[in-house]
Design a protein around this motif. Structure first.
Motif, PDB file in Angstrom:
ATOM      1  N   THR A   1     -18.510  13.775 -11.609  1.00  0.00           N
ATOM      2  CA  THR A   1     -19.874  13.264 -11.462  1.00  0.00           C
ATOM      3  C   THR A   1     -20.148  12.212 -12.527  1.00  0.00           C
ATOM      4  O   THR A   1     -19.349  12.011 -13.444  1.00  0.00           O
ATOM      5  N   GLY A   2     -21.281  11.555 -12.422  1.00  0.00           N
ATOM      6  CA  GLY A   2     -21.595  10.535 -13.407  1.00  0.00           C
ATOM      7  C   GLY A   2     -23.005  10.016 -13.243  1.00  0.00           C
ATOM      8  O   GLY A   2     -23.748  10.435 -12.352  1.00  0.00           O
ATOM      9  N   PRO A   3     -23.392   9.080 -14.094  1.00  0.00           N
ATOM     10  CA  PRO A   3     -24.765   8.554 -14.070  1.00  0.00           C
ATOM     11  C   PRO A   3     -24.998   7.595 -12.903  1.00  0.00           C
ATOM     12  O   PRO A   3     -24.067   7.012 -12.360  1.00  0.00           O
ATOM     13  N   ASN A   4     -26.235   7.462 -12.538  1.00  0.00           N
ATOM     14  CA  ASN A   4     -26.659   6.499 -11.526  1.00  0.00           C
ATOM     15  C   ASN A   4     -27.954   5.872 -12.032  1.00  0.00           C
ATOM     16  O   ASN A   4     -29.057   6.298 -11.665  1.00  0.00           O
ATOM     17  N   PRO A   5     -27.843   4.869 -12.920  1.00  0.00           N
ATOM     18  CA  PRO A   5     -29.019   4.320 -13.607  1.00  0.00           C
ATOM     19  C   PRO A   5     -30.139   3.894 -12.660  1.00  0.00           C
ATOM     20  O   PRO A   5     -29.908   3.169 -11.697  1.00  0.00           O
ATOM     21  N   GLY A   6     -31.338   4.367 -12.941  1.00  0.00           N
ATOM     22  CA  GLY A   6     -32.513   3.979 -12.167  1.00  0.00           C
ATOM     23  C   GLY A   6     -32.715   4.752 -10.886  1.00  0.00           C
ATOM     24  O   GLY A   6     -33.757   4.632 -10.231  1.00  0.00           O
ATOM     25  N   PHE A   7     -31.727   5.593 -10.503  1.00  0.00           N
ATOM     26  CA  PHE A   7     -31.833   6.273  -9.208  1.00  0.00           C
ATOM     27  C   PHE A   7     -32.909   7.352  -9.211  1.00  0.00           C
ATOM     28  O   PHE A   7     -33.616   7.534  -8.219  1.00  0.00           O
ATOM     29  N   LYS A   8     -33.056   8.068 -10.310  1.00  0.00           N
ATOM     30  CA  LYS A   8     -34.086   9.109 -10.376  1.00  0.00           C
ATOM     31  C   LYS A   8     -35.469   8.501 -10.191  1.00  0.00           C
ATOM     32  O   LYS A   8     -36.294   9.020  -9.434  1.00  0.00           O
ATOM     33  N   GLN A   9     -35.708   7.370 -10.831  1.00  0.00           N
ATOM     34  CA  GLN A   9     -37.001   6.689 -10.689  1.00  0.00           C
ATOM     35  C   GLN A   9     -37.198   6.192  -9.257  1.00  0.00           C
ATOM     36  O   GLN A   9     -38.305   6.243  -8.709  1.00  0.00           O
ATOM     37  N   PHE A  10     -36.097   5.742  -8.632  1.00  0.00           N
ATOM     38  CA  PHE A  10     -36.163   5.281  -7.250  1.00  0.00           C
ATOM     39  C   PHE A  10     -36.552   6.424  -6.321  1.00  0.00           C
ATOM     40  O   PHE A  10     -37.380   6.252  -5.407  1.00  0.00           O
ATOM     41  N   LEU A  11     -35.988   7.623  -6.542  1.00  0.00           N
ATOM     42  CA  LEU A  11     -36.315   8.778  -5.704  1.00  0.00           C
ATOM     43  C   LEU A  11     -37.765   9.215  -5.882  1.00  0.00           C
ATOM     44  O   LEU A  11     -38.406   9.671  -4.929  1.00  0.00           O
ATOM     45  N   GLN A  12     -38.258   9.086  -7.102  1.00  0.00           N
ATOM     46  CA  GLN A  12     -39.634   9.504  -7.354  1.00  0.00           C
ATOM     47  C   GLN A  12     -40.637   8.602  -6.657  1.00  0.00           C
ATOM     48  O   GLN A  12     -41.710   9.048  -6.259  1.00  0.00           O
ATOM     49  N   GLN A  13     -40.269   7.343  -6.461  1.00  0.00           N
ATOM     50  CA  GLN A  13     -41.151   6.409  -5.757  1.00  0.00           C
ATOM     51  C   GLN A  13     -40.298   5.366  -5.038  1.00  0.00           C
ATOM     52  O   GLN A  13     -40.141   4.247  -5.506  1.00  0.00           O
ATOM     53  N   PRO A  14     -39.717   5.742  -3.889  1.00  0.00           N
ATOM     54  CA  PRO A  14     -38.833   4.818  -3.164  1.00  0.00           C
ATOM     55  C   PRO A  14     -39.557   3.540  -2.766  1.00  0.00           C
ATOM     56  O   PRO A  14     -40.628   3.583  -2.164  1.00  0.00           O
ATOM     57  N   THR A  15     -38.975   2.423  -3.127  1.00  0.00           N
ATOM     58  CA  THR A  15     -39.522   1.118  -2.772  1.00  0.00           C
ATOM     59  C   THR A  15     -38.474   0.369  -1.970  1.00  0.00           C
ATOM     60  O   THR A  15     -37.455  -0.060  -2.512  1.00  0.00           O
ATOM     61  N   LEU A  16     -38.703   0.236  -0.669  1.00  0.00           N
ATOM     62  CA  LEU A  16     -37.764  -0.458   0.192  1.00  0.00           C
ATOM     63  C   LEU A  16     -38.097  -1.938   0.254  1.00  0.00           C
ATOM     64  O   LEU A  16     -39.263  -2.340   0.141  1.00  0.00           O
ATOM     65  N   THR A  17     -37.083  -2.764   0.436  1.00  0.00           N
ATOM     66  CA  THR A  17     -37.301  -4.196   0.500  1.00  0.00           C
ATOM     67  C   THR A  17     -38.063  -4.557   1.771  1.00  0.00           C
ATOM     68  O   THR A  17     -37.968  -3.850   2.785  1.00  0.00           O
ATOM     69  N   PRO A  18     -38.847  -5.626   1.743  1.00  0.00           N
ATOM     70  CA  PRO A  18     -39.602  -6.048   2.936  1.00  0.00           C
ATOM     71  C   PRO A  18     -38.689  -6.237   4.139  1.00  0.00           C
ATOM     72  O   PRO A  18     -37.613  -6.825   4.022  1.00  0.00           O
ATOM     73  N   GLY A  19     -39.109  -5.708   5.281  1.00  0.00           N
ATOM     74  CA  GLY A  19     -38.325  -5.832   6.504  1.00  0.00           C
ATOM     75  C   GLY A  19     -37.352  -4.692   6.746  1.00  0.00           C
ATOM     76  O   GLY A  19     -36.798  -4.566   7.835  1.00  0.00           O
ATOM     77  N   SER A  20     -37.140  -3.847   5.729  1.00  0.00           N
ATOM     78  CA  SER A  20     -36.218  -2.725   5.906  1.00  0.00           C
ATOM     79  C   SER A  20     -36.964  -1.523   6.478  1.00  0.00           C
ATOM     80  O   SER A  20     -38.180  -1.402   6.352  1.00  0.00           O
ATOM     81  N   VAL A  21     -36.219  -0.629   7.095  1.00  0.00           N
ATOM     82  CA  VAL A  21     -36.782   0.556   7.742  1.00  0.00           C
ATOM     83  C   VAL A  21     -35.924   1.760   7.369  1.00  0.00           C
ATOM     84  O   VAL A  21     -34.696   1.654   7.294  1.00  0.00           O
ATOM     85  N   ASN A  22     -36.558   2.910   7.129  1.00  0.00           N
ATOM     86  CA  ASN A  22     -35.814   4.144   6.872  1.00  0.00           C
ATOM     87  C   ASN A  22     -36.540   5.310   7.541  1.00  0.00           C
ATOM     88  O   ASN A  22     -37.470   5.891   6.975  1.00  0.00           O
ATOM     89  N   LEU A  23     -36.119   5.604   8.756  1.00  0.00           N
ATOM     90  CA  LEU A  23     -36.756   6.674   9.524  1.00  0.00           C
ATOM     91  C   LEU A  23     -36.442   8.054   8.963  1.00  0.00           C
ATOM     92  O   LEU A  23     -37.206   8.994   9.142  1.00  0.00           O
ATOM     93  N   PHE A  24     -35.291   8.200   8.292  1.00  0.00           N
ATOM     94  CA  PHE A  24     -34.966   9.480   7.668  1.00  0.00           C
ATOM     95  C   PHE A  24     -35.971   9.804   6.564  1.00  0.00           C
ATOM     96  O   PHE A  24     -36.436  10.934   6.435  1.00  0.00           O
ATOM     97  N   LEU A  25     -36.310   8.794   5.782  1.00  0.00           N
ATOM     98  CA  LEU A  25     -37.280   8.981   4.701  1.00  0.00           C
ATOM     99  C   LEU A  25     -38.656   9.280   5.272  1.00  0.00           C
ATOM    100  O   LEU A  25     -39.399  10.116   4.735  1.00  0.00           O
ATOM    101  N   GLU A  26     -38.997   8.627   6.375  1.00  0.00           N
ATOM    102  CA  GLU A  26     -40.281   8.895   7.015  1.00  0.00           C
ATOM    103  C   GLU A  26     -40.342  10.333   7.540  1.00  0.00           C
ATOM    104  O   GLU A  26     -41.369  11.007   7.426  1.00  0.00           O
ATOM    105  N   GLU A  27     -39.237  10.812   8.097  1.00  0.00           N
ATOM    106  CA  GLU A  27     -39.198  12.193   8.580  1.00  0.00           C
ATOM    107  C   GLU A  27     -39.375  13.171   7.429  1.00  0.00           C
ATOM    108  O   GLU A  27     -40.062  14.184   7.542  1.00  0.00           O
ATOM    109  N   TYR A  28     -38.744  12.850   6.285  1.00  0.00           N
ATOM    110  CA  TYR A  28     -38.887  13.720   5.123  1.00  0.00           C
ATOM    111  C   TYR A  28     -40.342  13.768   4.648  1.00  0.00           C
ATOM    112  O   TYR A  28     -40.864  14.834   4.326  1.00  0.00           O
ATOM    113  N   LYS A  29     -40.999  12.619   4.625  1.00  0.00           N
ATOM    114  CA  LYS A  29     -42.390  12.567   4.174  1.00  0.00           C
ATOM    115  C   LYS A  29     -43.301  13.401   5.086  1.00  0.00           C
ATOM    116  O   LYS A  29     -44.297  13.958   4.630  1.00  0.00           O
ATOM    117  N   GLU A  30     -42.925  13.492   6.365  1.00  0.00           N
ATOM    118  CA  GLU A  30     -43.729  14.285   7.299  1.00  0.00           C
ATOM    119  C   GLU A  30     -43.664  15.778   6.997  1.00  0.00           C
ATOM    120  O   GLU A  30     -44.493  16.551   7.485  1.00  0.00           O
TER     121      GLU A  30
END
Length: 519
Positions: A325-354
């Motif tokens: 295993t190892g580090p993944n810089p910035g990933f924990k912060q990304f999970l706490q507040q996922p910010t997707l780039t404009p025009g991208s879609v993530n239906l899996f994340l939307e299902e999780y939020k539901e």
């Protein structure tokens, strides 16, 4: 309603065109995507099973259920790493995109999803036509060896590089059958040697094995049987469970396996199973108050879902070998507040939020250090692209619509350093990173287990090194026994059985004697 301001990828049921030269797809969508100059495909088991698979009689849509948080986090780690590279100057002027399709933990669905990733303008060539420039240039995945084996056969037709971060079946190292398959981990041929070495270290020579009926489970079992024979380790039982979670016989088989474990004198049990099966098996162990020493295969060796189940501290000691295993810089912060780039879609994340849970819950539900493999996979592709596109500090002038086999050729050459470690694919397409030995230490206040690295396995020396103290769960805090042979008291002698490490104690023959204890 479908959005009209986005060009949706075409996927769905195959229909031969009138010319018979290509297959067209009815409209549909993958689970997540973002456009780019060069697109990476991802096969993720974001759902754990397909409903009614056992009664499927005709081609129809797969109904996937049970969102898998571990796979979701691994998928988001790929997205995060791609965005990290896009926001750097590593590939100047080049933007990476991605398409993420769900395998639903099923090999047939994985093949369908792979077809969707490869399709160009909604079609795949068939018959004699060669697919030179598919929609994606490389594919990361799949999670399970059963799925990767099926997909690797298809991708070998087009020589599209496939990089798995978790599929460890030994047979995937076969360069003739799977020439486009690579992985950021070692194969099971090393993991089973590590397990046998670990058992020998503690003199456990009478053990049980429970494995899944998929390719991963069956191949790992055969590898372990060979390695354990060389270490004089005998097998009290070898039990199999259905890999398919909705199998009609799954509950009955778990009951039968539980009974076998309960009645056996073997106190150490190796579980070569996916985490969902271990969870169900442990539920029954807890219910019947059965305690053993459990050895985890990589598929569940760091499962937070199991480590937090109610009553987990009752099952006994748990050890497991996990990929480095190892580090993944910035990933924990990304999970706490996922910010997707404009025009991208993530239906899996939307299902999780539901589900009603805050996304920061993911940082607690999954140990994010295990996403190191996803980080390595994306960076491996980036390093290969840098070579293929002739990148310098300001530009990447090479052709961007290249055939994937050219990227595969460069992937085999990469050699890069990250976190003071050097990474490259060996001749069999594997990273040779070794394993960490994990001890699941009980937490009295929370009733959960904590993953602690207590040693490692070196692939070159083929030895397990214990580097930290182990706290045993028995009242005397001593190493538990799991021996197939009783200690023979004075007046008796060993009588060897068919397996070299096992014996019975028999009375000394008339005119002979023994005044020592035989072990």
């Amino acid at each position: 309603m479908l959005r009209q301001d986005f060009c949706w990828p075409l996927i769905g049921i195959l229909i031969l065109s009138s010319s018979g030269s290509a297959c067209e797809y009815s409209p549909g969508i993958c689970g997540a995507w973002a456009d780019g100059d060069i697109r990476i495909g991802v096969l993720s088991s974001c759902h754990s099973k397909v409903q009614t698979l056992n009664v499927r009689e005709r081609p129809e849509k797969y109904n996937c259920t049970e969102l898998n948080l571990l796979s979701l986090v691994r998928t988001l780690a790929v997205v995060h790493t791609i965005e990290t590279i896009n926001n750097s100057s590593f590939l100047p002027g080049v933007r990476l995109g991605y398409y993420i399709c769900d395998t639903c933990s099923d090999a047939s669905k994985a093949i369908q999803s792979t077809e969707q990733l490869l399709a160009v303008n909604g079609s795949l060539p068939v018959q004699c036509e060669v697919l030179e420039r598919p929609n994606v240039k490389a594919i990361i995945g799949a999670r399970f060896s059963e799925d990767s084996l099926a997909v690797a056969r298809l991708l070998s037709l087009y020589m599209v590089p496939q990089i798995s971060t978790t599929s460890s079946a030994q047979t995937l190292s076969d360069r003739v059958r799977y020439p486009a398959f690579l992985r950021t981990i070692p194969s099971d041929v090393h993991q089973t040697k590590a397990v046998a070495n670990f058992m020998k270290h503690f003199h456990w020579d009478w053990v049980g094995v429970v494995y899944g009926d998929d390719d991963y489970g069956k191949n790992a079992l055969q590898s372990f049987l060979a390695d354990s024979e060389g270490a004089d380790i005998c097998h009290a039982f070898k039990e199999v469970l259905p890999h398919y979670l909705a199998h009609d016989e799954i509950d009955r088989r778990i009951q039968e396996v539980t009974e076998t474990i309960r009645l056996s004198e073997a106190k150490v049990v190796l579980l070569i199973l996916k985490e969902e099966l271990v969870f169900n098996l442990f539920k029954e162990m807890i219910r019947q108050n059965i305690s053993r020493t459990w050895i985890a295969s990589d598929a569940w060796s760091m499962s937070r879902n199991i480590s937090r189940m109610e009553g987990i501290n009752q099952v006994g000691d748990i050890f497991g070998f996990t990929f480095i295993t190892g580090p993944n810089p910035g990933f924990k912060q990304f999970l706490q507040q996922p910010t997707l780039t404009p025009g991208s879609v993530n239906l899996f994340l939307e299902e999780y939020k539901e589900l009603g849970k805050d996304t920061s819950f993911l940082t607690e539900a999954v140990d994010i250090s295990i996403t190191y493999g996803e980080r390595l996979a994306v960076w491996s592709i980036a390093h290969a692209l840098r070579l293929l596109l002739n990148c310098n500090k300001t530009d990447c002038p090479g052709e961007r619509d290249f055939p994937p086999w050219k990227l595969l050729k460069e992937l085999k050459k990469i050699n890069f350093t990250m976190d003071n470690q050097t990474f490259y694919f060996n001749a069999s397409g594997n990273f040779m990173n070794g394993y960490d030995l994990m001890n699941w230490q009980p937490q009295e206040t929370s009733g959960e287990r904590r993953f602690v690295v207590v040693g490692n396995y070196n692939l070159k020396t083929k030895e397990v090194h214990i580097k930290a103290p182990i706290t045993w769960s028995n009242p005397s805090n001593t190493i538990p026994d799991s021996m197939c042979s009783a200690i023979c008291p004075p007046g008796t002698a060993k009588k060897l059985l068919k397996t070299s490490c096992c014996h019975n104690c028999t009375q000394c023959l008339e005119g002979t004697y023994s005044n020592e204890i035989s072990k």
